[in-house]
Scaffold this motif. Structure first.
Motif, PDB file in Angstrom:
ATOM      1  N   THR B  91       0.991  -1.284  -0.257  1.00 44.50           N
ATOM      2  CA  THR B  91      -0.034  -0.071  -0.130  1.00 44.50           C
ATOM      3  C   THR B  91       0.732   1.599   0.030  1.00 44.50           C
ATOM      4  N   GLN B  96      -3.305   3.495  -0.707  1.00 40.14           N
ATOM      5  CA  GLN B  96      -4.267   2.749  -1.607  1.00 40.14           C
ATOM      6  C   GLN B  96      -3.418   1.395  -2.190  1.00 40.14           C
ATOM      7  N   ASN B 130      -2.127  -0.217  -9.997  1.00 43.02           N
ATOM      8  CA  ASN B 130      -2.748  -0.051  -8.699  1.00 43.02           C
ATOM      9  C   ASN B 130      -4.197   0.438  -9.017  1.00 43.02           C
TER      10      ASN B 130
END
Lengths: 134, 196
Positions: B91, B96, B130
């Motif tokens: 992350t 995220q 991502n």
């Protein structure tokens, strides 16, 4: 088997006092490279020893402890310089930042290699500071 | 080899640079599990084999083979090679999720003249993605000090409108070869070179 060039001292003073010391080659021949010990030891056939409370310590040339390996039990082959067990094993680095455990192991004294066969679990303290992923 | 430099900026990628301090907080330990392993105390190296799982506070890695150089006393792990079916999940600063896959990942840490170099090289069908984009390249270099990603022969697939539009659609992701430069202007590049 440890090479003839290595100064090695084996003592079997009693069933409760087992130690095998391997020293570095020259010019560090006075420094202990590995010390293998056990609280109890019984001779088996074929030059084998059953060792209880097995402990193996390795040292740097300056005498600093590098690795400490302990196991409740193992069989030590004095002739070929092998220690093995199907049981549990724990390893810790000299500074305590690396801790490993697993089941089943083979220690080869000739090349100082430790193989852990099953369920290896390693904990490393203070790995490099991780940055956010991209 | 043509290299495309992508700056993972806070503005466009939703990341913020971590605060720089001289005394980083202690980190929880890193845990590595595997089916078997070979330790070489004299060579200060350990090789993990089969179902290798690395659980770090900020990322998880799985692979089939991992070689790590053991730190000297008081030192730190400075070289790790993970090979075969490498999967990295982590992350960013905003929580995220990111996901990377490759055949080989090489981590290196080095301090020289007060400067810290900390990189991860991903090769072998390397891909980093991502929620906003997917990058493929050979190699993909993740600079962990700056947070940037450098990819050679890079291809980026956008998953959503980086300009910040609130609309949510099911339109297919835009696929483009991003020219050398920053993705600061990726939206402009898209408008000027890829009229969809």
């Amino acid at each position: 088997m440890p090479s003839a060039a290595r100064a090695q001292q084996n003592t079997m003073s009693s069933a409760t006092d087992f130690t095998s010391v391997e020293r570095y080659e020259a010019p560090n021949q006075q420094q202990v490279k590995t010390r293998l010990s056990g609280a109890e030891a019984w001779p088996l056939s074929g030059g084998l020893l059953e060792v209880k409370r097995f402990k193996l310590e390795s040292f740097a040339t300056n005498g600093r402890p590098e690795v400490i390996i302990t196991a409740p039990q193992c069989v030590y082959d004095q002739v070929n310089g092998l220690a093995s067990s199907p049981g549990h094993l724990q390893l810790q680095s000299g500074d305590g930042k690396l801790r490993v455990e697993g089941d089943g192991f083979l220690w080869r004294q000739n090349d100082s290699l430790l193989t852990i066969s099953n369920r290896v679990h390693t904990v490393i303290e203070n790995m490099p500071e991780m940055k956010p992923a991209p | 080899m043509k290299s495309v430099y992508i700056i993972a900026t806070a503005v466009l990628c939703g990341m913020t640079a971590p605060a720089q301090t001289n005394a980083p907080a202690p980190r929880p330990p890193t845990v590595i599990d595997s089916e078997s392993a070979v330790f070489d105390p004299n060579g200060h190296q350990v090789t993990y084999r089969v179902h290798v799982r690395v659980n770090d506070p900020e990322m998880k890695l799985t692979c089939d083979w991992l070689v790590a150089d053991l730190p000297q006393a008081g030192g730190r792990v400075d070289h790790i090679v993970a090979t075969t079916n490498v999967v990295i999940d982590g992350t960013d600063a905003k929580g995220q999720a990111m996901h990377a896959t490759c055949a080989r990942a090489v981590y290196d840490y080095k301090e020289q003249n007060g400067a810290t170099n900390e990189t991860v090289w991903l090769t072998g069908n390397a891909k980093v993605e991502n929620v906003q984009w997917t990058i493929t390249g050979e190699p993909i270099i993740w600079d962990r000090v700056t947070g940037s990603v450098t990819a050679s022969n890079q291809v980026m697939t956008l998953h959503q409108n980086l300009a910040g539009a609130a609309t949510k659609t099911n339109s297919p992701p835009a696929r483009t070869n991003v020219p050398p430069g920053s993705i600061d202007n990726i939206d402009k590049n898209l408008h000027s070179k890829n009229q969809f």
